[in-house]
Structure formats: C-alpha cells, structure tokens
Design a protein around this motif. Sequence first.
Motif, PDB file in Angstrom:
ATOM      1  N   GLU A  32      -0.153   7.827  -8.610  1.00  0.00           N
ATOM      2  CA  GLU A  32       0.450   6.566  -8.172  1.00  0.00           C
ATOM      3  C   GLU A  32      -0.652   5.635  -7.691  1.00  0.00           C
ATOM      4  O   GLU A  32      -1.708   6.093  -7.274  1.00  0.00           O
ATOM      5  N   PRO A  33      -0.423   4.321  -7.749  1.00  0.00           N
ATOM      6  CA  PRO A  33      -1.451   3.398  -7.246  1.00  0.00           C
ATOM      7  C   PRO A  33      -1.582   3.469  -5.731  1.00  0.00           C
ATOM      8  O   PRO A  33      -0.613   3.712  -5.017  1.00  0.00           O
ATOM      9  N   VAL A  34      -2.785   3.266  -5.258  1.00  0.00           N
ATOM     10  CA  VAL A  34      -3.011   3.139  -3.817  1.00  0.00           C
ATOM     11  C   VAL A  34      -2.528   1.764  -3.364  1.00  0.00           C
ATOM     12  O   VAL A  34      -1.905   1.612  -2.317  1.00  0.00           O
ATOM     13  N   VAL A  35      -2.827   0.754  -4.184  1.00  0.00           N
ATOM     14  CA  VAL A  35      -2.402  -0.626  -3.923  1.00  0.00           C
ATOM     15  C   VAL A  35      -1.461  -1.048  -5.053  1.00  0.00           C
ATOM     16  O   VAL A  35      -1.822  -0.959  -6.224  1.00  0.00           O
ATOM     17  N   PHE A  48       0.825  -1.209   0.000  1.00  0.00           N
ATOM     18  CA  PHE A  48       0.000   0.000   0.000  1.00  0.00           C
ATOM     19  C   PHE A  48       0.862   1.262   0.000  1.00  0.00           C
ATOM     20  O   PHE A  48       1.945   1.289   0.582  1.00  0.00           O
ATOM     21  N   ASN A  49       0.348   2.271  -0.651  1.00  0.00           N
ATOM     22  CA  ASN A  49       1.036   3.547  -0.804  1.00  0.00           C
ATOM     23  C   ASN A  49       0.621   4.483   0.326  1.00  0.00           C
ATOM     24  O   ASN A  49      -0.534   4.917   0.382  1.00  0.00           O
ATOM     25  N   ASP A  50       1.540   4.797   1.210  1.00  0.00           N
ATOM     26  CA  ASP A  50       1.227   5.629   2.384  1.00  0.00           C
ATOM     27  C   ASP A  50       0.699   7.016   2.015  1.00  0.00           C
ATOM     28  O   ASP A  50       0.036   7.668   2.831  1.00  0.00           O
ATOM     29  N   LEU A 100      -7.847   2.468  -7.279  1.00  0.00           N
ATOM     30  CA  LEU A 100      -6.940   1.863  -6.297  1.00  0.00           C
ATOM     31  C   LEU A 100      -5.645   1.365  -6.936  1.00  0.00           C
ATOM     32  O   LEU A 100      -4.597   1.356  -6.294  1.00  0.00           O
ATOM     33  N   THR A 101      -5.726   0.942  -8.194  1.00  0.00           N
ATOM     34  CA  THR A 101      -4.530   0.395  -8.859  1.00  0.00           C
ATOM     35  C   THR A 101      -3.812   1.419  -9.723  1.00  0.00           C
ATOM     36  O   THR A 101      -2.875   1.072 -10.441  1.00  0.00           O
TER      37      THR A 101
END
Length: 230
Positions: free
Chosen positions: A182-185, A61-63, A175-176
């Motif tokens: 940028e992707p969240v996941v 996951f992207n902080d 989300l992707t």
Amino acid sequence: MDKYLYLLINIGSIFVPFIASFYPKHPFYKKWKNYFKANLIVALFFILWDVFFTKIGVWGFNDRYLLGIRIYNIPLEEVLFFFCIPYSSVFVYFSLIYLVKTNSLKNSQQFITLFFAICLGFIGLIFWDRLYTSVTFLLTSLFLFYNYFEKTDFSKIYLSYIITLFFFFIVNGILTGSFIDEPVVWYNNRENLRIRIGTIPIEDMFYGFLMIATIIQLFERLNRMDRKKI
C-alpha cells in the motif's frame, strides 16, 4: 516492522550524504550554518502547505507505515522528510560545484527556465480547480519567471536535480506505493492531473524542484553575504 518504513526511508536518504559531508577536500559540514538556515526557512513554508493540504484531503498518510507521532495533523516522518531529502539534494548540488567544470546546460538554461515557466503557468491556470496541480505549477511558474528576469544561472541547479531524480524515483516510488503493498502517502486524484510516472504523481517532480531550488538559492545568497563580510 512496517511502522518504521517511512522513518527508514528518511534515514536512508541522508545517511551517505551526511557521512560524505566530512570529506576533507570539500567539507560540506563547514557550510551547515547557512544551509540549515535556508532549509529551515523553506521547510516551514512547505510544512504549512503540507498541513493545509492534509487537512483538506488533497493527500494523506497510511498509519501502517508510521510511528504514530503527529505534529499538528502530519506525521513526524513527514516533517523529517523536509529536512532529510533537501539535505541529500543540496549535497549533490554542492558536490557538482567541484566535480563539474563544464556544464552542458549553461547555454540552454535560460531557455529551459522560460519554457517551464510558461508551460507550468499555462497548465496551472487551465486546471485551476485541481489544487495540487494549480498551486504547485503556478508557484513554480512564478519562481521560474522571477529567476528568468533576474537572469539567474540555473545550469548547476538543473544538472543536480536531474541527478537527484534517480533517487527521487526510488524514494517517491516507495512512498507512493511502488514495491510495497500500500502507499505510504496517498493522493486525492480529483486534485491532480492523474498522470503518474509509475506510482508517482507528475506534480511531485515540480513540487520537489521548487523546494530544492529555493533552498539552494537562499543557501547561495547567505554564502555570498558571508563572503562580502570578509
């Protein structure tokens, strides 16, 4: 504002179905007891799966898009995902029970179940070394084989999931990494087929189906048990 993105996606996905659950003619809220039992049981399994796959680096996951609150090693928003997304998806299924009287998938649903059970099992075995692919496809294959031999009628589940896919592509797309920087996941491509629909790994479609269909089946079983008590 970025840090609220995943949370807002969860809220946005459940907002309309939640309000519509109080529609007087077909009140979904009266089914909450059995629905939340089913959701909780299935969600616990998928959360444990999520925790393990996050730990070993199958995905992460992207902080930048998170509040920063974690339960074990997964974000709070990811935990909420397993309750918000199923709610909206099962609400679609619940609505179709009243809205659709003739389902065109009724006659072909057994063939569809067997076809995907065989194909997913075959692909899962071939790509045994790619964890996301093998685990997702093999579990879904076993689930479908079981229901095929039990002669479970999946016609309304298939129809509701086809409708849900429209929203799935929007939510999972964001989300992707669709529509954002940028992707969240993020996904480790060594653990999947590297086939994407836009930015979405194809495995996500079957992962989502397995989760939703399992909840619906358990939800319906609990409803039948209640009817027998009357």
